[in-house]
Design a protein around this motif. Structure first.
Motif, PDB file in Angstrom:
ATOM      1  N   ARG A  57       0.840  -1.217   0.000  1.00  0.00           N
ATOM      2  CA  ARG A  57       0.000   0.000   0.000  1.00  0.00           C
ATOM      3  C   ARG A  57       0.862   1.250   0.000  1.00  0.00           C
ATOM      4  NH1 ARG A  57      -3.073  -3.003   3.694  1.00  0.00           N
ATOM      5  NH2 ARG A  57      -2.032  -1.947   5.433  1.00  0.00           N
ATOM      6  N   GLU A  58       1.917   1.275   0.793  1.00  0.00           N
ATOM      7  CA  GLU A  58       2.724   2.490   0.884  1.00  0.00           C
ATOM      8  C   GLU A  58       3.542   2.733  -0.379  1.00  0.00           C
ATOM      9  OE1 GLU A  58       5.665   4.838   3.996  1.00  0.00           O
ATOM     10  OE2 GLU A  58       4.815   2.891   4.522  1.00  0.00           O
ATOM     11  N   LEU A  59       4.102   1.675  -0.955  1.00  0.00           N
ATOM     12  CA  LEU A  59       4.908   1.844  -2.160  1.00  0.00           C
ATOM     13  C   LEU A  59       4.051   1.989  -3.412  1.00  0.00           C
ATOM     14  CD1 LEU A  59       7.814  -0.737  -1.602  1.00  0.00           C
ATOM     15  CD2 LEU A  59       7.839   1.729  -1.219  1.00  0.00           C
ATOM     16  N   GLY A  60       2.820   1.488  -3.357  1.00  0.00           N
ATOM     17  CA  GLY A  60       1.956   1.560  -4.521  1.00  0.00           C
ATOM     18  C   GLY A  60       2.287   0.533  -5.587  1.00  0.00           C
ATOM     19  N   VAL A  61       2.935  -0.559  -5.198  1.00  0.00           N
ATOM     20  CA  VAL A  61       3.273  -1.632  -6.142  1.00  0.00           C
ATOM     21  C   VAL A  61       2.901  -2.971  -5.508  1.00  0.00           C
ATOM     22  CG1 VAL A  61       5.175  -0.314  -7.141  1.00  0.00           C
ATOM     23  CG2 VAL A  61       5.636  -1.907  -5.276  1.00  0.00           C
ATOM     24  N   ALA A  62       2.779  -4.006  -6.333  1.00  0.00           N
ATOM     25  CA  ALA A  62       2.511  -5.342  -5.812  1.00  0.00           C
ATOM     26  C   ALA A  62       3.762  -5.891  -5.126  1.00  0.00           C
ATOM     27  CB  ALA A  62       2.085  -6.271  -6.946  1.00  0.00           C
ATOM     28  N   VAL A  63       3.590  -6.486  -3.952  1.00  0.00           N
ATOM     29  CA  VAL A  63       4.686  -7.091  -3.200  1.00  0.00           C
ATOM     30  C   VAL A  63       4.380  -8.579  -3.061  1.00  0.00           C
ATOM     31  CG1 VAL A  63       5.976  -7.113  -1.042  1.00  0.00           C
ATOM     32  CG2 VAL A  63       5.138  -4.937  -1.970  1.00  0.00           C
ATOM     33  N   ILE A  64       5.220  -9.421  -3.638  1.00  0.00           N
ATOM     34  CA  ILE A  64       4.969 -10.862  -3.710  1.00  0.00           C
ATOM     35  C   ILE A  64       6.053 -11.607  -2.938  1.00  0.00           C
ATOM     36  CG2 ILE A  64       4.530 -12.831  -5.218  1.00  0.00           C
ATOM     37  CD1 ILE A  64       2.586 -10.495  -5.577  1.00  0.00           C
ATOM     38  N   PRO A  65       5.697 -12.367  -1.886  1.00  0.00           N
ATOM     39  CA  PRO A  65       6.693 -13.200  -1.197  1.00  0.00           C
ATOM     40  C   PRO A  65       7.050 -14.410  -2.061  1.00  0.00           C
ATOM     41  CG  PRO A  65       4.706 -12.840   0.144  1.00  0.00           C
ATOM     42  CD  PRO A  65       4.381 -12.435  -1.247  1.00  0.00           C
ATOM     43  N   THR A  66       8.335 -14.714  -2.178  1.00  0.00           N
ATOM     44  CA  THR A  66       8.780 -15.849  -2.984  1.00  0.00           C
ATOM     45  C   THR A  66       9.905 -16.588  -2.276  1.00  0.00           C
ATOM     46  OG1 THR A  66      10.430 -14.546  -4.196  1.00  0.00           O
ATOM     47  CG2 THR A  66       8.218 -14.664  -5.150  1.00  0.00           C
ATOM     48  N   VAL A  67      10.055 -17.847  -2.641  1.00  0.00           N
ATOM     49  CA  VAL A  67      11.214 -18.667  -2.256  1.00  0.00           C
ATOM     50  C   VAL A  67      11.663 -19.345  -3.542  1.00  0.00           C
ATOM     51  CG1 VAL A  67      12.118 -20.492  -0.792  1.00  0.00           C
ATOM     52  CG2 VAL A  67      10.283 -19.019   0.062  1.00  0.00           C
ATOM     53  N   GLY A  68      12.663 -18.758  -4.190  1.00  0.00           N
ATOM     54  CA  GLY A  68      13.047 -19.195  -5.524  1.00  0.00           C
ATOM     55  C   GLY A  68      13.437 -20.654  -5.608  1.00  0.00           C
ATOM     56  N   LYS A  69      14.231 -21.121  -4.657  1.00  0.00           N
ATOM     57  CA  LYS A  69      14.739 -22.497  -4.747  1.00  0.00           C
ATOM     58  C   LYS A  69      13.641 -23.532  -4.513  1.00  0.00           C
ATOM     59  CE  LYS A  69      16.364 -22.628   0.056  1.00  0.00           C
ATOM     60  NZ  LYS A  69      17.548 -22.809   0.924  1.00  0.00           N
ATOM     61  N   LYS A  70      12.499 -23.122  -3.939  1.00  0.00           N
ATOM     62  CA  LYS A  70      11.376 -24.037  -3.722  1.00  0.00           C
ATOM     63  C   LYS A  70      10.217 -23.764  -4.675  1.00  0.00           C
ATOM     64  CE  LYS A  70      12.396 -24.594   1.218  1.00  0.00           C
ATOM     65  NZ  LYS A  70      11.865 -24.434   2.604  1.00  0.00           N
ATOM     66  N   ARG A  71      10.414 -22.847  -5.624  1.00  0.00           N
ATOM     67  CA  ARG A  71       9.391 -22.463  -6.597  1.00  0.00           C
ATOM     68  C   ARG A  71       8.122 -21.963  -5.912  1.00  0.00           C
ATOM     69  NH1 ARG A  71      10.311 -23.668 -11.715  1.00  0.00           N
ATOM     70  NH2 ARG A  71       8.087 -23.455 -12.178  1.00  0.00           N
ATOM     71  N   SER A  72       8.284 -21.370  -4.743  1.00  0.00           N
ATOM     72  CA  SER A  72       7.144 -20.841  -4.007  1.00  0.00           C
ATOM     73  C   SER A  72       6.898 -19.391  -4.423  1.00  0.00           C
ATOM     74  CB  SER A  72       7.413 -20.902  -2.499  1.00  0.00           C
ATOM     75  OG  SER A  72       6.400 -20.238  -1.773  1.00  0.00           O
ATOM     76  N   GLY A  73       5.651 -19.077  -4.719  1.00  0.00           N
ATOM     77  CA  GLY A  73       5.272 -17.718  -5.092  1.00  0.00           C
ATOM     78  C   GLY A  73       5.319 -17.437  -6.573  1.00  0.00           C
ATOM     79  N   VAL A  74       5.637 -18.453  -7.406  1.00  0.00           N
ATOM     80  CA  VAL A  74       5.771 -18.196  -8.837  1.00  0.00           C
ATOM     81  C   VAL A  74       4.439 -17.804  -9.467  1.00  0.00           C
ATOM     82  CG1 VAL A  74       5.490 -20.662  -9.384  1.00  0.00           C
ATOM     83  CG2 VAL A  74       6.615 -19.143 -11.014  1.00  0.00           C
ATOM     84  N   GLN A  75       3.341 -18.426  -9.034  1.00  0.00           N
ATOM     85  CA  GLN A  75       2.044 -18.090  -9.607  1.00  0.00           C
ATOM     86  C   GLN A  75       1.622 -16.669  -9.237  1.00  0.00           C
ATOM     87  OE1 GLN A  75       0.619 -19.877 -11.879  1.00  0.00           O
ATOM     88  NE2 GLN A  75       2.192 -21.472 -11.661  1.00  0.00           N
ATOM     89  N   GLY A  76       1.853 -16.294  -7.973  1.00  0.00           N
ATOM     90  CA  GLY A  76       1.545 -14.927  -7.562  1.00  0.00           C
ATOM     91  C   GLY A  76       2.382 -13.909  -8.304  1.00  0.00           C
TER      92      GLY A  76
END
Length: 455
Positions: free
Chosen positions: A136-155
């Motif tokens: 909300r403060e930055l005005g951009v989407a913030v997506i949590p990811t864990v690259g090595k576990k392929r977590s957050g790729v869909q988001g």
């Protein structure tokens, strides 16, 4: 299929940017160089809804100034290639430091998606991040990811699609305090120049107040009356320094650091009392003034013993295999005459001996580069650069010249070719050139026969 999308991937070194790049593109990628420079350009492709996406992995940089070739290359790509979306990969466990680059990307007014990578590391350290509040403060989407576990790729894919469709520029603005009136005057002055259309005016004003040479060159190339504008910029810089007692570039850097710290304080909850982690405990000894050089010398001796001594023994054990291959080939070639060999036999044996001579060094190179890879992955290589930086700077080198010189041959081992290739990581251009010129003078194994002949 709709028109292809151009997406840039930006982030600081060691934030997991390459892992996310591989996660999004898979095997559909290729490596080249940016036009006119030696900086590597990695490009990959993937499909997003009905769009074909070209994803460009920008060089890892801590900032977007024009001091190093990597910084200038990344900044110029965002400015001139104008990607529809820029994915900013940040280390969630070190968010305060990574937000410094994020703030500069926001100033460039590129549609942004912030990927908080390495969330598993942040969780292990009991670091809690309010991603919704930060978004909300930055005005951009913030997506949590864990690259090595392929977590957050869909988001992440959904956020990129939404940002590309909206095409909205970020609204967050860094407050530079007493510098704001100067920026307002300079922005109004720049906005009158039609030749500068398409450039983010506030960003350009900040860069000119920072005395950024690339920004000044842009002004000279585009604006006819650039002399008058640059004179106004110099006058504003002098007035600010005289009134505030600090250079504008230092004030800008401090303001960004304060903004990053304030964002972190509002949206990141750190553990109340955290014990020093293994890395901090190791630094007490590895980077110590007295113990650090001793540990460095010990590691280099171990490197020599394993790679050169044991590697040489291993090469001697394998040599009968190469010798047998030569004899096997000789049995199929024409028999030698009394005074001369047939050309086919001489050529065939010469080619085989050339190959086996190279293969004979294979065990040594395998052990040497495997140990260097372990040193890099363990984090010791940047610590080695920290220890040697002061000594190297006396000779016009850089702390990051350590790896190229080791690859070139600190002792009798290594090779000049990978040593020269490794210099691309050195940010200072003069130090990079000095390292390139010195690396071939190191003791590679190919020089040993020459040494014996001279002796």
């Amino acid at each position: 299929m709709s028109a292809p999308l151009l997406v840039a991937l930006a982030g600081q070194p060691n934030c997991g940017k390459s892992t996310l790049f591989n996660m999004l593109t898979g095997a559909r990628q290729h490596v080249a160089n940016y036009p006119g420079v030696t900086v590597e350009k990695k490009t990959g492709f993937f499909t997003l809804e009905d769009h074909r996406v070209e994803l460009v992995d920008l060089p890892g940089t801590y900032s977007l100034t024009s001091y190093s070739l990597e910084e200038k290359t990344a900044r110029d790509f965002i400015l001139h290639a104008a990607p529809q979306v820029t994915i900013n990969v940040a280390d969630a466990a070190n968010l305060k430091r990574n937000l410094y680059l994020t703030l500069q990307l926001l100033e460039m007014e590129t549609p942004l998606v912030l990927a908080l990578n390495m969330m598993d590391v942040a969780a292990r350290r009991n670091i809690q991040i309010d991603t919704a509040g930060l978004a909300r403060e930055l005005g951009v989407a913030v997506i949590p990811t864990v690259g090595k576990k392929r977590s957050g790729v869909q988001g992440l894919r959904a956020a990129v699609a939404a940002a590309a469709q909206a095409g909205r520029r970020p609204s967050f603005v860094v407050d530079y305090g007493v510098l704001e009136p100067y920026l307002a005057d300079l922005t109004d002055l720049l906005a009158r120049e039609a030749a500068l259309d398409g450039l983010p005016m506030r960003w350009l004003a900040v860069k000119l107040m920072e005395n950024d040479q690339a920004a000044r060159e842009t002004l000279r190339a585009r604006v006819a009356n650039h002399t008058d504008i640059l004179a106004s910029v110099d006058m504003l810089r002098e007035n600010f320094a005289g009134e505030q007692g600090v250079d504008a570039e230092r004030h800008v850097a401090f303001a960004r650091h304060r903004a990053a710290a304030a964002l972190t304080a509002r949206h990141v909850r750190l553990p109340q009392k955290s014990a020093p982690n293994l890395s901090d405990r190791a630094d007490r000894f590895v980077c110590h003034r007295f113990f650090g050089p001793l540990i460095l010398l010990t590691i280099l001796l171990v490197l020599y013993e394993v790679a050169i001594v044991y590697g040489g023994d291993l090469a001697a054990m394998i040599w009968p295999l190469w010798d047998g291959a030569q004899n096997f080939l000789a049995g199929f070639l024409p028999a030698p005459g009394f005074l001369e060999d047939p050309p086919l036999r001489a050529l065939g044996l010469w080619a085989m001996k050339s190959v086996t001579a190279i293969l004979n060094y294979l065990p040594i190179f395998f052990l040497l580069f495997a140990l260097i890879a372990i040193m890099e992955d363990s984090g010791y290589m940047p610590r080695m650069a920290f220890i040697l930086d002061r000594a190297f700077r006396r000779f016009g080198l850089h702390g990051q010249s350590t790896l190229p010189l080791i690859l070139g041959g600190v002792y009798v081992g290594g090779c000049a070719i990978p040593a020269v290739m490794a210099t691309r990581a050195i940010p200072d251009e003069r130090a990079r050139l000095a390292t390139i010129l010195i690396a071939p003078m190191m003791n590679c194994l190919a020089k040993v026969p020459l040494y014996l002949i001279l002796i």
